[in-house]
Design an enzyme around this catalytic site. Structure first.
Site, mmCIF file in Angstrom:
data_model
loop_
_atom_site.group_PDB
_atom_site.id
_atom_site.type_symbol
_atom_site.label_atom_id
_atom_site.label_comp_id
_atom_site.label_asym_id
_atom_site.label_seq_id
_atom_site.Cartn_x
_atom_site.Cartn_y
_atom_site.Cartn_z
ATOM 1 N N GLY A 142 -4.775 -36.047 25.482
ATOM 2 C CA GLY A 142 -4.985 -37.339 24.856
ATOM 3 C C GLY A 142 -6.162 -37.592 24.018
ATOM 4 O O GLY A 142 -6.640 -38.527 23.731
ATOM 5 N N SER A 143 -6.495 -36.398 23.144
ATOM 6 C CA SER A 143 -7.910 -36.341 22.381
ATOM 7 C C SER A 143 -7.225 -37.502 21.059
ATOM 8 O O SER A 143 -8.592 -38.189 20.683
ATOM 9 C CB SER A 143 -8.232 -35.155 21.751
ATOM 10 O OG SER A 143 -7.146 -34.654 20.888
ATOM 11 N N ARG A 197 18.558 -38.084 29.550
ATOM 12 C CA ARG A 197 17.118 -38.975 28.456
ATOM 13 C C ARG A 197 17.394 -40.338 28.360
ATOM 14 O O ARG A 197 16.252 -41.009 28.592
ATOM 15 C CB ARG A 197 17.387 -38.420 27.026
ATOM 16 C CG ARG A 197 16.880 -36.936 26.805
ATOM 17 C CD ARG A 197 16.982 -36.615 25.300
ATOM 18 N NE ARG A 197 16.607 -35.351 25.132
ATOM 19 C CZ ARG A 197 15.322 -34.453 25.255
ATOM 20 N NH1 ARG A 197 14.502 -35.437 25.362
ATOM 21 N NH2 ARG A 197 15.331 -33.238 25.181
ATOM 22 N N LEU A 220 12.481 -38.308 21.599
ATOM 23 C CA LEU A 220 13.069 -39.389 22.038
ATOM 24 C C LEU A 220 14.372 -39.643 21.326
ATOM 25 O O LEU A 220 14.790 -39.321 20.223
ATOM 26 C CB LEU A 220 12.107 -40.620 21.549
ATOM 27 C CG LEU A 220 10.901 -40.729 22.165
ATOM 28 C CD1 LEU A 220 9.801 -41.306 21.425
ATOM 29 C CD2 LEU A 220 10.968 -41.026 23.664
ATOM 30 N N ASN A 227 3.779 -41.621 14.959
ATOM 31 C CA ASN A 227 3.698 -40.376 15.297
ATOM 32 C C ASN A 227 2.490 -39.414 14.339
ATOM 33 O O ASN A 227 2.834 -39.611 13.318
ATOM 34 C CB ASN A 227 4.897 -39.603 15.627
ATOM 35 C CG ASN A 227 4.662 -38.248 16.365
ATOM 36 O OD1 ASN A 227 4.059 -37.868 17.256
ATOM 37 N ND2 ASN A 227 5.117 -37.245 15.446
ATOM 38 N N HIS A 258 1.727 -35.635 13.724
ATOM 39 C CA HIS A 258 2.562 -34.139 13.721
ATOM 40 C C HIS A 258 1.392 -33.221 13.143
ATOM 41 O O HIS A 258 1.068 -33.376 11.978
ATOM 42 C CB HIS A 258 3.765 -34.093 13.132
ATOM 43 C CG HIS A 258 4.582 -32.874 13.152
ATOM 44 N ND1 HIS A 258 5.021 -32.484 14.152
ATOM 45 C CD2 HIS A 258 4.708 -32.090 12.282
ATOM 46 C CE1 HIS A 258 5.599 -31.172 13.980
ATOM 47 N NE2 HIS A 258 5.455 -30.920 12.674
ATOM 48 N N GLN A 281 -9.119 -33.342 12.015
ATOM 49 C CA GLN A 281 -8.533 -34.077 11.072
ATOM 50 C C GLN A 281 -7.623 -35.148 11.670
ATOM 51 O O GLN A 281 -7.526 -36.145 11.173
ATOM 52 C CB GLN A 281 -7.817 -33.281 9.913
ATOM 53 C CG GLN A 281 -8.716 -32.189 9.196
ATOM 54 C CD GLN A 281 -10.006 -33.058 8.745
ATOM 55 O OE1 GLN A 281 -10.086 -33.923 8.075
ATOM 56 N NE2 GLN A 281 -11.103 -32.351 8.783
ATOM 57 N N GLU A 282 -6.878 -34.859 12.525
ATOM 58 C CA GLU A 282 -5.891 -35.896 13.246
ATOM 59 C C GLU A 282 -6.784 -36.845 13.844
ATOM 60 O O GLU A 282 -6.386 -37.847 13.712
ATOM 61 C CB GLU A 282 -5.184 -35.051 14.516
ATOM 62 C CG GLU A 282 -4.195 -33.910 14.020
ATOM 63 C CD GLU A 282 -3.656 -33.400 15.462
ATOM 64 O OE1 GLU A 282 -3.199 -34.276 16.377
ATOM 65 O OE2 GLU A 282 -3.395 -31.984 15.173
HETATM 66 C C1 GRF Z 1 -2.100 -31.094 19.594
HETATM 67 O O1 GRF Z 1 -1.703 -30.071 19.271
HETATM 68 C C2 GRF Z 1 -2.031 -32.200 18.449
HETATM 69 O O2 GRF Z 1 -1.920 -31.386 17.229
HETATM 70 C C3 GRF Z 1 -0.492 -32.868 18.605
HETATM 71 O O3 GRF Z 1 -0.568 -33.086 20.106
HETATM 72 C C4 GRF Z 1 -1.503 -32.053 20.746
HETATM 73 C C5 GRF Z 1 -2.524 -32.673 21.803
HETATM 74 O O4 GRF Z 1 -2.860 -33.677 21.238
HETATM 75 N N1 GRF Z 1 -0.655 -34.186 18.044
HETATM 76 P P1 GRF Z 1 -3.776 -34.677 22.163
HETATM 77 O O5 GRF Z 1 -5.064 -33.917 22.426
HETATM 78 O O6 GRF Z 1 -3.094 -34.893 23.513
HETATM 79 O O7 GRF Z 1 -3.955 -35.850 21.395
#
Ligand code: GRF
Length: 197
Positions: free
Chosen positions: A11-12, A66, A94, A108, A110, A174-175
């Site tokens: 969850g970063s 699903r 989903l 989302n 990616h 960067q995310e």
């Molecule tokens: C990471 O590999 C990120 O690139 C992708 O999801 C994975 C986990 O991200 N979006 P997070 O730390 O759980 O947000």
């Protein structure tokens, strides 16, 4: 606007989104729920530590059904009265039916420069291809996987000798810049594509 965030792991990205909303009194969004398909997701603890409501809907009991999983998954999102849903490291595909309930209000992130490298193992694929630029994309979620309108992208260089993990770490930084910037603009109704480098 009430923002629900779906996570499957550490969850970063969720932390970056939540912190961006909590630290800015003028932010148009407030986090109303962090929801995971994985009871052990580290993101749940981080969300609770920030005072954000959490919920878990484990996908495993539903096997290949699903739709049955999603019928449960949607409940906490509705109960939290979410206006916008952010997928952030959420690792379940989903169905079109689920996505349609939130079309135009689900985002989302990616880890590639879409439309390149939809799906998994994006960093290894970029290295394999010999790309000298890579990055991440925030897009609106539509029924086709990793395919919706692009809202923002952030680029990083690929350096000689990079491993997939080196590249993943550089992209992840960067995310954490891109997603909060795109969410704030999105909630303010801005739709011009954001480019960070
Ligand atoms: C990471 O590999 C990120 O690139 C992708 O999801 C994975 C986990 O991200 N979006 P997070 O730390 O759980 O947000």
């Amino acid at each position: 606007k009430r923002v629900a965030i779906l996570v499957s792991g550490g969850g970063s990205n969720m932390v970056s989104l939540v912190d961006s909303m909590l630290k800015d009194a003028d932010h148009p969004g407030q986090p109303c729920l962090v929801l995971s398909n994985n009871a052990d997701a580290g993101g749940l603890t981080k969300a609770a530590a920030r005072g954000v409501s959490t919920a878990v809907v484990d996908h495993r009991p539903f096997g290949k059904d699903r739709e049955a999983f999603e019928a449960e998954l949607v409940k906490p999102i509705l109960e939290a009265r979410a206006d916008v849903v952010c997928l952030a490291g959420f690792m379940r595909v989903l169905t079109a039916g689920f996505v349609r309930q939130f079309e135009g209000r689900m985002l989302n992130i990616h880890p590639s420069l879409l439309p390149k490298y939809k799906g998994l193992h994006t960093h290894a694929r970029a290295l394999e291809a010999g790309d000298d630029r890579h990055g991440c994309t925030v897009h609106e979620v539509t029924p086709l996987l990793d395919d919706g309108p692009i809202l923002g992208q952030a680029e990083v260089p690929v350096n000689p000798g990079d491993t997939p993990d080196d590249l993943a770490a550089r992209v992840l930084v960067q995310e954490h810049r891109l997603y909060p910037a795109v969410l704030a603009r999105y909630l303010r109704g801005e739709r011009d594509v954001l480019h960070l480098s």
